[in-house]
Design an enzyme around this catalytic site. Structure first.
Site, PDB file in Angstrom:
ATOM      1  CD  GLU A  53       4.046  -0.964  -2.400  1.00  0.00           C
ATOM      2  OE1 GLU A  53       4.598  -0.424  -1.174  1.00  0.00           O
ATOM      3  OE2 GLU A  53       4.565  -1.197  -3.455  1.00  0.00           O
ATOM      4  CB  SER A  54       0.454   2.239  -5.780  1.00  0.00           C
ATOM      5  OG  SER A  54       2.228   1.789  -5.755  1.00  0.00           O
ATOM      6  CB  CYS A  84       0.633   8.466  -0.087  1.00  0.00           C
ATOM      7  SG  CYS A  84       1.984   7.563   0.199  1.00  0.00           S
ATOM      8  NE  ARG A 111       6.288   2.449  -6.024  1.00  0.00           N
ATOM      9  CZ  ARG A 111       6.032   1.560  -5.376  1.00  0.00           C
ATOM     10  NH1 ARG A 111       6.383   0.405  -6.645  1.00  0.00           N
ATOM     11  NH2 ARG A 111       5.681   0.711  -4.453  1.00  0.00           N
ATOM     12  CB  ILE A 139       4.100   7.879   4.908  1.00  0.00           C
ATOM     13  CG1 ILE A 139       3.611   8.812   6.368  1.00  0.00           C
ATOM     14  CG2 ILE A 139       4.651   6.596   5.349  1.00  0.00           C
ATOM     15  CD1 ILE A 139       2.505   8.231   7.268  1.00  0.00           C
ATOM     16  NE  ARG A 140       7.074   3.605   3.271  1.00  0.00           N
ATOM     17  CZ  ARG A 140       6.545   2.802   4.759  1.00  0.00           C
ATOM     18  NH1 ARG A 140       7.261   3.413   5.747  1.00  0.00           N
ATOM     19  NH2 ARG A 140       5.568   2.535   4.821  1.00  0.00           N
ATOM     20  CG  HIS A 176      -0.538   9.676   3.729  1.00  0.00           C
ATOM     21  ND1 HIS A 176      -1.477   8.837   3.460  1.00  0.00           N
ATOM     22  CD2 HIS A 176       1.107   9.239   3.950  1.00  0.00           C
ATOM     23  CE1 HIS A 176      -0.479   7.898   3.559  1.00  0.00           C
ATOM     24  NE2 HIS A 176       0.362   7.921   3.090  1.00  0.00           N
ATOM     25  CD  GLU A 178      -4.433   9.663   4.502  1.00  0.00           C
ATOM     26  OE1 GLU A 178      -4.149  10.671   4.321  1.00  0.00           O
ATOM     27  OE2 GLU A 178      -3.718   8.522   4.471  1.00  0.00           O
TER      28      GLU A 178
HETATM   29  N1  GLN Z   1       6.005   4.100  -1.179  1.00  0.00           N
HETATM   30  C1  GLN Z   1       4.278   3.701  -1.268  1.00  0.00           C
HETATM   31  C2  GLN Z   1       3.979   3.146  -2.730  1.00  0.00           C
HETATM   32  O1  GLN Z   1       5.078   3.877  -3.577  1.00  0.00           O
HETATM   33  C3  GLN Z   1       3.949   4.889  -1.325  1.00  0.00           C
HETATM   34  C4  GLN Z   1       3.157   4.727   0.168  1.00  0.00           C
HETATM   35  C5  GLN Z   1       2.150   5.422   1.159  1.00  0.00           C
HETATM   36  O2  GLN Z   1       1.184   5.491   0.615  1.00  0.00           O
HETATM   37  N2  GLN Z   1       2.411   5.984   1.774  1.00  0.00           N
HETATM   38  O3  GLN Z   1       3.595   2.627  -3.501  1.00  0.00           O
END
Ligand code: GLN
Length: 195
Positions: A53-54, A84, A111, A139-140, A176, A178
């Site tokens: 989560e940034s 991400c 984002r 992922i998101r 991702h 990894e």
């Molecule tokens: N949605 C997250 C963000 O905005 C990033 C998601 C992730 O790192 N998988 O920070």
């Protein structure tokens, strides 16, 4: 394969996917080091900023003094690889006017760019410099909405949106790498450091 034994790569370990990055680094023969404080950056050749989560990672980076320390690390010409949330941390601008974090890459990012309904998905992605497509797990995920400098090189796009790009020794990735057994993007980063 190149010999990466003399390379030491840090992985920022404040929050998010850390151990999988360490495994890929070691799988390629380099040494992985956990980074939690500015002093952990000493003697590193590169640093991975993982997903998570940034906003949370950005806050923790500021608290421990890693924001300035990583900016200096980048100025010394060391490698940075953001995946991400890590891509968001690298960007000079975030859509919507949210304050930027490291601001070391001339990109603007959106984002959660792929919408809430399709939270996560996997696709075979054509990547410049890789012979075969890469199994990319999103992922998101963010994407790069604007490139603000011609020194930013686009390496992959998904449905017309930039999802992998580099500028000097900084590499930013929406997905991702990894989370698959495929270490080719990490290897690409190690090659960037050596070049
Ligand atoms: N949605 C997250 C963000 O905005 C990033 C998601 C992730 O790192 N998988 O920070």
């Amino acid at each position: 394969m190149q010999n990466y034994r003399h390379l030491t790569i840090g992985v920022l370990a404040l929050q998010g996917a850390v151990s999988e990055h360490c495994q890929q680094i070691e799988q390629l023969g380099a040494t992985a080091k956990i980074v939690k404080n500015p002093s952990d950056l000493t003697a590193l050749d590169g640093l991975v900023l993982p997903g998570g989560e940034s906003t949370a990672i950005g806050k923790l980076m500021r608290t421990v003094g890693l924001l300035e320390a990583i900016q200096q690390f980048a100025q010394q010409g060391k490698g940075l690889f953001g995946t991400c949330a890590g891509m968001i941390l690298l960007a000079k601008q975030i859509e919507g006017g949210e304050p930027a974090h490291l601001g070391v890459m001339d990109i603007c990012v959106q984002r959660n760019a792929f919408g809430r309904q399709i939270d996560s998905f996997q696709t075979d992605l054509a990547v410049k410099g890789l012979e075969k497509p890469f199994p990319a797990v999103f992922i998101r995920a963010p994407y790069i909405s604007t490139i603000e400098n011609s020194r930013v090189e686009v390496l992959a796009e998904f449905e017309g949106n930039v999802v992998l790009a580099k500028q000097g020794k900084v590499l930013a990735c929406s997905f991702h790498p990894e989370l698959t057994n495929d270490a080719r993007i990490m290897q690409y980063f190690l090659e960037m450091i050596l070049s």
